[in-house]
Scaffold this motif. Structure first.
Motif, PDB file in Angstrom:
ATOM      1  N   SER A 171       0.990  -1.363  -0.074  1.00 32.67           N
ATOM      2  CA  SER A 171      -0.051  -0.071  -0.042  1.00 32.67           C
ATOM      3  C   SER A 171       0.947   1.261   0.025  1.00 32.67           C
ATOM      4  N   GLY A 218      -2.740  -8.239   5.551  1.00 40.59           N
ATOM      5  CA  GLY A 218      -3.205  -7.059   5.801  1.00 40.59           C
ATOM      6  C   GLY A 218      -3.343  -6.853   7.202  1.00 40.59           C
ATOM      7  N   LYS A 219      -2.937  -5.530   7.866  1.00 37.25           N
ATOM      8  CA  LYS A 219      -3.302  -5.528   9.286  1.00 37.25           C
ATOM      9  C   LYS A 219      -4.336  -4.379   9.498  1.00 37.25           C
ATOM     10  N   PHE A 220      -5.548  -5.014   9.637  1.00 40.86           N
ATOM     11  CA  PHE A 220      -6.822  -4.163   9.723  1.00 40.86           C
ATOM     12  C   PHE A 220      -7.556  -4.550  11.066  1.00 40.86           C
ATOM     13  N   ASN A 221      -7.952  -3.328  11.614  1.00 44.10           N
ATOM     14  CA  ASN A 221      -9.033  -3.465  12.894  1.00 44.10           C
ATOM     15  C   ASN A 221     -10.414  -4.478  12.480  1.00 44.10           C
ATOM     16  N   GLU A 244     -13.090  -8.019   3.723  1.00 44.21           N
ATOM     17  CA  GLU A 244     -12.588  -9.431   3.559  1.00 44.21           C
ATOM     18  C   GLU A 244     -13.169 -10.081   2.223  1.00 44.21           C
ATOM     19  N   PHE A 278      -0.956  -3.000   4.219  1.00 45.06           N
ATOM     20  CA  PHE A 278      -1.224  -4.569   3.560  1.00 45.06           C
ATOM     21  C   PHE A 278      -0.146  -4.416   2.593  1.00 45.06           C
ATOM     22  N   ILE A 291     -12.899  -2.974   9.923  1.00 43.17           N
ATOM     23  CA  ILE A 291     -12.373  -2.830   8.533  1.00 43.17           C
ATOM     24  C   ILE A 291     -12.253  -4.301   7.789  1.00 43.17           C
ATOM     25  N   LYS A 292     -11.729  -5.128   8.766  1.00 45.17           N
ATOM     26  CA  LYS A 292     -11.716  -6.646   8.306  1.00 45.17           C
ATOM     27  C   LYS A 292     -12.698  -7.136   7.841  1.00 45.17           C
ATOM     28  N   LEU A 297      -3.234   2.643   5.382  1.00 42.22           N
ATOM     29  CA  LEU A 297      -3.372   1.183   5.093  1.00 42.22           C
ATOM     30  C   LEU A 297      -2.201   0.379   5.190  1.00 42.22           C
TER      31      LEU A 297
END
Length: 128
Positions: free
Chosen positions: A71, A100-103, A111, A78, A106-107, A76
């Motif tokens: 990204s 990806g590292k999402f909360n 997804e 990822f 958001i995930k 963001l």
């Protein structure tokens, strides 16, 4: 969050694929239907698909067996990796991996659209 595309066989050598995937402009041909905007840059590209926000990616790493796109936005975190496994001089097995590292909120929202995006990219790569 980790997502995987299916493994596909491409009728190109690893070096042919690597050369293609080093060129930001060549990614436009891999985009799924619904592409509304595509802008190649020196080290990556920006695109938007119908129903999704604009995404900017930079080509982060190119090696013998892997291409990594990250990204370009600091908000963001990822990466999308394309694993390249030579089958013969004229065929390569390719698999896309997304990390990806999402909360959790958001995930939950991204997804399914991301998996659909990876599947569409995989289909386009298989047609090369």
């Amino acid at each position: 969050m980790n997502l995987e595309g299916r493994k596909v066989t491409v009728n190109k050598s690893v070096s042919q694929l690597r050369e293609m995937l080093k060129n930001p402009q060549d990614y436009e041909h891999l985009m799924p239907e619904g592409l509304q905007k595509f802008e190649a840059r020196e080290d990556g590209f920006k695109f938007s698909l119908k129903g999704m926000p604009e995404i900017a990616l930079k080509i982060d790493q190119v090696s013998e067996e892997k291409i990594t796109l990250r990204s370009a936005s600091s908000s963001l975190d990822f990466a999308l990796e394309g694993l390249l496994n030579p089958i013969s001089d004229t065929q390569t097995e390719v698999q896309l991996l997304f990390e990806g590292k999402f909360n959790p909120f958001i995930k939950m929202m991204v997804e399914k659209p991301l998996q659909n995006f990876i599947n569409a990219l995989t289909d386009k790569i298989e047609q090369l």
